[in-house]
Design an enzyme around this catalytic site. Structure first.
Site, PDB file in Angstrom:
ATOM      1  N   ASP A 226       0.875  -1.154   0.000  1.00 36.64           N
ATOM      2  CA  ASP A 226       0.000   0.000   0.000  1.00 36.64           C
ATOM      3  C   ASP A 226       0.923   1.218   0.000  1.00 36.64           C
ATOM      4  OD1 ASP A 226      -2.077   1.740  -0.057  1.00 36.64           O
ATOM      5  OD2 ASP A 226      -3.176   0.849   1.603  1.00 36.64           O
TER       6      ASP A 226
HETATM    7  C1  BGC Z   1      -5.015   3.184  -0.173  1.00 39.81           C
HETATM    8  C2  BGC Z   1      -4.982   2.187  -1.312  1.00 39.81           C
HETATM    9  C3  BGC Z   1      -4.705   2.892  -2.618  1.00 39.81           C
HETATM   10  C4  BGC Z   1      -3.400   3.672  -2.485  1.00 39.81           C
HETATM   11  C5  BGC Z   1      -3.035   4.435  -3.740  1.00 39.81           C
HETATM   12  C6  BGC Z   1      -3.782   4.083  -0.163  1.00 39.81           C
HETATM   13  O1  BGC Z   1      -3.928   5.119   0.741  1.00 39.81           O
HETATM   14  O2  BGC Z   1      -5.127   2.515   1.063  1.00 39.81           O
HETATM   15  O3  BGC Z   1      -6.191   1.489  -1.382  1.00 39.81           O
HETATM   16  O4  BGC Z   1      -4.678   1.993  -3.681  1.00 39.81           O
HETATM   17  O5  BGC Z   1      -3.517   4.608  -1.424  1.00 39.81           O
HETATM   18  O6  BGC Z   1      -3.893   5.508  -3.918  1.00 39.81           O
END
Ligand code: BGC
Length: 812
Positions: A226
């Site tokens: 993530d």
């Molecule tokens: C989220 C993810 C997301 C990523 C990129 C994170 O804060 O938890 O689900 O894909 O950001 O935007």
């Protein structure tokens, strides 16, 4: 060795340690590194999962906005989930995206979870079925799917640091199940490790990335972090393959040194590189390996409308619906969300659609001859809203929108763009955020009505708002709490009142100081410039709505949540509808007996007036075609296709698993395997609506259940359920099959879902739903899958408690 394996080995052998390590961290927010000498181009990743935003967060490059995952969960239809994935693949292709960051397959453990709207259900089997179909829909068309977030990432508070304390059994039977199915059955190309820790070890370093993911399920794809979730060299020793975003991060030079010092094996680096190269062969990013040809696509907008209707749940219908278009002469449409519907939840999943249709738009189009009256009724959309796009003029071009300029410390312009909205996010893209000292927005705004509003901005930083050259707001807004991600997504605001006069244009400007912002924010920027509603006379708003409803033949009240309530970054504090909406519904229903309520939320809310209104519909976050879909269902052009994918409680006090707040950094999943309806079934208080609840416009009882008498581990049996449509309209029924194990030697749920199917049945006709039941779903986890022999009871029905048919199955 296959051709692609040989090619991957050849490419790997051509890379130096530095080059290999560089590949393991992103090049920027959304791209991986290209390496020309091995014929590798960059791969572009994009959120997901209810649309594909693309590389830029930019209204000038709009995206299809599909209904939220909860709506897809409510459709209980794997065919629809497959089409949803295929439509997203077409969007991805159109935007040059190789990998979609979805589906989100965490579970609805608590209804307060901030990203509830983004996940399908409280049930692992429903989640698994939809996830598998969705992944196939994407990958069959050459676009990578990312199963996220691995794992036990079912709340948002303290999301970067909290540890989910969860036992092996609950992990295997609940939280890992959809990941397992989508890896084993649909061969998902990516998995995203979550921010949280699982049993004390942060996800990107956790052994769960190896076992069961690789060692048992045979995952051969990429584990992407993530965003910012890789925090250590230890994550390089774990089966974490790719750190995003880049180019900075915990790996890079530090990882090269760690390999040289023998702290990380070069073989571990090689393994990660192989996986990234394999992904490249799959998406067409490695020379000689073109992406799979996409199947011809259906219209995204038409699909969005159909999918929204398939997810709409009719919970109450006291002979009120459908409304006959030729028999309704006047409609009162009431509610903030009726005119400004939320079509998607907040956070990284956000996409910028070209347009959205509101329920009010939908009603106006569906009842062209009727008198349609609108009243706001209550303020719901609190916080700053952007200025209406059709009333702002770019002072430089004279066209619609705003001029945005980035200035250096001497006030010299280094970058400028013409944008169409005053709610702006730069998260990737060309704007030189880190190099600029100031960003400035200017526009000319012509109000549509006389009003007193609060004007200002929402972001973290020091800003100045001027109206006709006069400073009206000057403030330094600080982040609340220490979650900078949440602050980025939904920052506090600074506003001051001003008087606007209908038709009188004002020159507005907003300047934000970019120097000295927090490191996390240095390459990214988001701000909103606009107005806050006046909520000083709530009784007057209700009175106005009552007047509109009193003399109308029918009333539609749209209630819902707002962007401060449901979003990534924080959990909800309450299940109640915000503002005075409950009072509003009661007041309208008291004067109009034909009052229908439509709920516009992505997750459960309390419906204390549910017995006092003519009908209740749940529309979720219905996507850009929401209004049309609502009208289709209200008029009976389409069935309300949805059933509840998650149990809805009567009151907060009744909800068995509510609290999501970490205590000393820990969220204990104390209930083990008993979440959702499994937990409700063990307590005296019944919910308002069970898992599976929802009505159609016709009557389709379940009349026959055929199941084999015996089964053995490893097989999948087919349970056939006969249904009859006893009404005079075509309809849809959702058939659920649950298992029970009376007298089990181990702790078991009272009953648990083992299969489901959606069937369409013509008026007066019948159909058979063949429900596949993998015998594995009868096993329990105890240091391995254990099959308890003996008799199981299978129930077929429509909710967790409406189960008219029973069969017995002996497990040998
Ligand atoms: C989220 C993810 C997301 C990523 C990129 C994170 O804060 O938890 O689900 O894909 O950001 O935007």
């Amino acid at each position: 060795m296959t051709d692609s394996d040989a090619r991957i080995e050849e490419a790997l052998a051509a890379l130096s340690l530095e080059e290999k390590v560089r590949l393991l961290t992103g090049r920027d927010f959304w791209n991986t590194w290209p390496i020309e000498k091995i014929g590798l181009r960059a791969m572009l990743f994009s959120d997901g999962p209810s649309g594909v935003r693309g590389e830029r967060w930019d209204e000038r490059e709009p995206s299809l906005n599909l209904p939220s995952a909860t709506a897809l969960g409510a459709a209980f239809d794997t065919g629809l989930a497959h089409r949803y994935g295929a439509v997203l693949a077409a969007e991805a292709r159109r935007k040059g995206v190789d990998v979609v960051l979805g589906p989100t397959i965490n579970l609805h453990r608590s209804p307060l979870g901030g990203r509830h709207f983004e996940a399908y259900s409280e049930d692992p089997v429903l989640t698994a079925g939809l996830a598998t179909a969705f992944v196939r829909g994407l990958q069959d068309n050459g676009v990578g799917a990312t199963l996220k977030h691995y794992v036990a990432n079912d709340y948002e508070d303290e999301r970067f640091t909290a540890s989910s304390e969860v036992g092996d059994r609950a992990l295997r039977e609940l939280y890992l199940l959809a990941f397992e199915n989508a890896v084993v059955e649909a061969r998902a190309w990516l998995v995203m490790s979550s921010y949280n820790s699982i049993n004390g070890v942060t996800a990107s370093e956790n052994d769960l990335l190896e076992t069961p993911l690789n060692s048992e399920w045979g995952f051969d794809g990429v584990v992407v972090s993530d965003w910012t979730g890789v925090r250590s060299i230890a994550a390089a020793r774990a089966s974490q393959d790719l750190a995003m975003p880049g180019p900075l991060g915990a790996w890079g030079d530090a990882l090269v040194v760690a390999v040289r010092e023998g702290k990380v094996e070069e073989a571990d680096v090689d393994r990660k590189v192989r996986r990234i190269l394999r992904l490249a062969t799959r998406v067409g990013a490695l020379e000689g390996f073109p992406a799979r040809d996409p199947a011809p696509v259906e219209s995204g907008a038409a699909f969005a409308r159909e999918a929204a209707a398939e997810g709409i749940v009719l919970l109450e219908n006291r002979d009120a619906l459908p409304w006959r278009v030729d028999a309704v002469g006047s409609v009162a449409v009431i509610g903030d969300n009726a005119a400004h519907a939320r079509t998607q939840g907040g956070g990284s999943a956000t996409v910028l659609p070209a347009y959205t249709t509101s329920p009010l738009d939908g009603i106006r189009a569906a009842f062209p001859a009727a008198e349609v009256r609108y009243a706001r009724g209550a303020v719901v959309q609190t916080g700053l809203s952007p200025l209406p796009a059709d009333r702002i003029e770019n002072p430089v071009t004279g066209g619609p929108g705003v001029r945005v300029r980035f200035l250096d410390a001497t006030g010299h312009e280094i970058f400028a763009e013409d944008r169409l909205t005053t709610s702006l996010v730069w998260f990737g893209g060309d704007a030189p955020i880190a190099e600029s000292a100031t960003v400035e927005l200017t526009t000319r705004f012509t109000p549509a009505e006389d009003s007193t509003v609060r004007i200002g901005f929402a972001t973290i930083g020091a800003g100045i708002v001027s109206v006709d050259g006069e400073r009206v707001v000057e403030a330094d807004v600080l982040a609340v709490g220490d979650d900078l991600g949440a602050a980025f997504l939904n920052p506090p605001s600074a506003t001051e009142p001003i008087v606007l006069v209908e038709g009188r244009t004002v020159h507005l400007s907003f300047e934000l100081d970019l120097a000295g912002r927090a490191d996390f924010l240095s390459g990214a920027l988001s701000f909103q410039f606009g107005t806050e509603p006046d909520d000083s006379e709530p009784d007057a708003l209700i009175a106005e709505a009552v007047e509109a409803a009193r003399s109308a033949e029918v009333a539609l009240v749209v209630v819902g949540t707002n962007s401060l309530v449901e979003s990534e970054g924080w959990d909800r504090a309450s299940l109640a509808l915000p503002g005075r909406q409950d009072d509003l519904v009661r007041a309208v229903a008291a004067v109009n007996p034909r009052t229908v309520v439509l709920v516009n939320s992505g997750s459960p809310v309390l419906l204390p007036w549910r017995g006092e209104v003519a009908a209740v519909l749940l529309g979720w976050f219905g996507g850009q075609e929401f209004g049309g879909a609502v009208a289709d269902v209200l008029t009976g052009r389409r069935e309300p296709g949805g059933r509840l994918p998650t149990t809805w409680g009567e009151s907060e006090a009744d909800v068995p698993i509510l609290d999501t707040k970490p205590k000393d950094g820990i969220v204990e999943y104390r209930e083990g395997i008993h979440i959702g309806y499994r937990a409700w079934l063990r307590q005296p208080m019944a919910p308002a609506y069970w898992f599976g609840a929802g009505l159609g416009y016709t009557h389709i009882p379940l009349v026959r259940l055929d199941a084999p008498a015996t089964a053995t581990p490893g097989e999948t049996v087919t349970v056939s359920v006969g249904v009859e449509n006893r009404g005079d309209r075509d309809g849809k029924q959702v058939v659920l099959v649950f298992a029970e194990k009376p007298g089990s030697a181990v702790d078991r749920p009272v009953r648990w879902l083992v299969g489901f199917a959606a069937v369409r049945v013509p008026a007066g006709g019948s159909a058979v739903a063949d429900v596949a039941v993998p015998v594995r779903l009868l096993a329990h986890w105890d240091d391995g899958w254990q099959y308890e022999p003996g008799e199981y009871v299978l129930h077929a029905g429509t909710t967790a408690v409406d189960l008219p048919l029973t069969a017995r199955l002996t497990l040998r």
